[in-house]
Design a protein around this motif. Structure first.
Motif, short mmCIF file in Angstrom:
data_model
loop_
_atom_site.label_atom_id
_atom_site.label_comp_id
_atom_site.label_asym_id
_atom_site.label_seq_id
_atom_site.Cartn_x
_atom_site.Cartn_y
_atom_site.Cartn_z
N THR A 55 0.81 -1.10 -0.08
CA THR A 55 0.08 -0.10 0.10
C THR A 55 0.90 1.20 0.00
O THR A 55 0.22 2.26 -0.40
N SER A 76 2.06 -1.60 5.28
CA SER A 76 1.28 -2.42 5.20
C SER A 76 0.90 -3.31 3.71
O SER A 76 0.90 -2.50 2.85
N ARG A 84 -2.03 -4.98 1.53
CA ARG A 84 -3.47 -5.48 1.58
C ARG A 84 -3.16 -6.75 0.92
O ARG A 84 -2.55 -7.20 -0.27
N THR A 143 -4.52 -7.88 6.16
CA THR A 143 -3.51 -7.19 6.01
C THR A 143 -2.50 -7.66 6.72
O THR A 143 -2.33 -7.99 7.81
N TYR A 172 2.38 -7.23 7.25
CA TYR A 172 3.30 -6.04 7.39
C TYR A 172 4.57 -6.41 6.95
O TYR A 172 5.58 -5.60 7.05
#
Ligand code: AMP
Length: 328
Positions: free
Chosen positions: A262, A268, A270, A299, A301
């Motif tokens: 993103t 993050s 998606r 989500t 990371y």
């Protein structure tokens, strides 16, 4: 069975002079169609009422559904009835000022992760939230009005959330409700042209996706879209995220995933999860997400979490294939 809660909702709408409609972040055709369609029904049925739809998210491929309203003073929220459509959990409501509303109603078709609001009408077996609104209209049609603009909003939500009436959630009720909208008047030629036509550049991106997609040992198809790829093809996050639709027809791949960086400060990524036959939502729920049995979002990371999610999905598909025969 749900008539009582629908009657309560109708009663509440009658009680308030001011009604505000809300939807979820990362808006899609269903939540836009349901909010705009319901707004139209209330405005046509009670022209003296004020109905607000305030949301600043831009969804370019659905621009044709028209703009939302400008924001209003907090006092207006405070005297309004709030109705949240198509949104399973409070944190996903896009306009967080919904909290100011005097009373709140939830209308949704997702698997309920939590309940919120003063009244909740949830039917997870419905193929779309728009279908619930058509059902509501049809139940009280002696008191409600709907025209072809409202019908088109609701029909757009129904066709986009069901993969053009293809997904397994579609049943006789779905088509009966869609028929009500077609009888009122929907120009399907122009609607499908708006939904299907793609820019030349986007087709180039599609070709790139087919070059880059991969498959796990047990048949989970996936694609990872990093920021560089989005920049190379000059794509918005929303356009890049649409790539999930391109992985849905691979024989043997009963689940397919898209990971989209993103670019936010948290790093993050998606995740869009889709499946046929097998239910994939448990994987989404493990990674900060949720949604429907065969269409969920999550989500993560880091690339490590991407790998962990892929491993979990692969294990799920392995178990499913070992214990079921009717899949392809
Ligand atoms: P997406 O791939 O983001 O379109 O998500 C597929 C479906 O799952 C949509 O109906 C979303 O509203 C829903 N969804 C996505 N993320 C979440 C989440 N974190 N919690 C609950 N539902 C979600």
């Amino acid at each position: 069975m749900n008539t009582k809660i629908m009657e309560t909702i109708l009663q509440k709408i009658k009680e308030y002079d001011s009604i505000m409609l809300f939807r979820h972040i990362r808006s899609d055709g269903d939540c836009i169609g349901a909010t705009k369609g319901f707004k139209r029904i209330i405005e046509l049925s009670w022209p003296q009422k004020k109905v607000y739809l305030i949301d600043d998210e831009v969804v370019r491929y659905l621009d044709f559904m028209g703009p939302d309203d400008d924001d209003v003073a907090d006092d207006v929220y405070k005297q309004s009835l709030g109705i949240v459509l198509d949104t399973a959990s409070e944190s996903r409501i896009s306009n967080q000022k919904y909290k100011l509303c005097k009373e709140l109603i939830k209308i949704d078709h997702h698997i309920p992760l939590e309940n919120y609001g003063d009244y909740a009408w949830v039917e997870e077996e419905r193929a779309s939230c728009c279908e619930m609104i058509v059902h509501f209209y049809n139940t009280f049609k002696d008191q409600l009005e709907l025209d072809s603009l409202g019908a088109t909003h609701l029909y757009t939500g129904m066709v986009t959330d069901t993969g053009r009436f293809k997904y397994s959630g579609v049943n006789g009720d779905t088509l009966r409700n869609a028929a009500i909208l077609l009888d009122i008047g929907v120009d399907t030629d122009i609607l499908y042209a708006r939904l299907y036509l793609e820019a030349y550049e986007y087709l180039k991106f599609k070709a790139h996706i087919y070059q880059r997609m991969q498959i796990t040992p047990n048949g989970v198809a996936y694609i990872y879209i990093d920021r560089a790829m989005q920049e190379e093809f000059n794509l918005s996050l929303e356009q890049a995220s649409a790539c999930i639709g391109n992985l849905d027809s691979i024989r043997g791949c009963i689940s397919w995933l898209a990971f989209i960086e993103t670019g936010d400060e948290k790093g993050s990524i998606r995740v869009r999860l889709r499946s046929r036959f097998v239910h994939i939502n448990s994987i989404a729920e493990k990674y900060n997400g949720g949604g429907h049995a065969c269409a969920s979002g999550a989500t993560v990371y880091s690339r490590e979490e991407v790998d962990a999610l892929l491993h979990d999905a692969d294990t799920l598909i392995k178990e499913y294939k070992e214990t079921h025969e009717e899949w392809l």
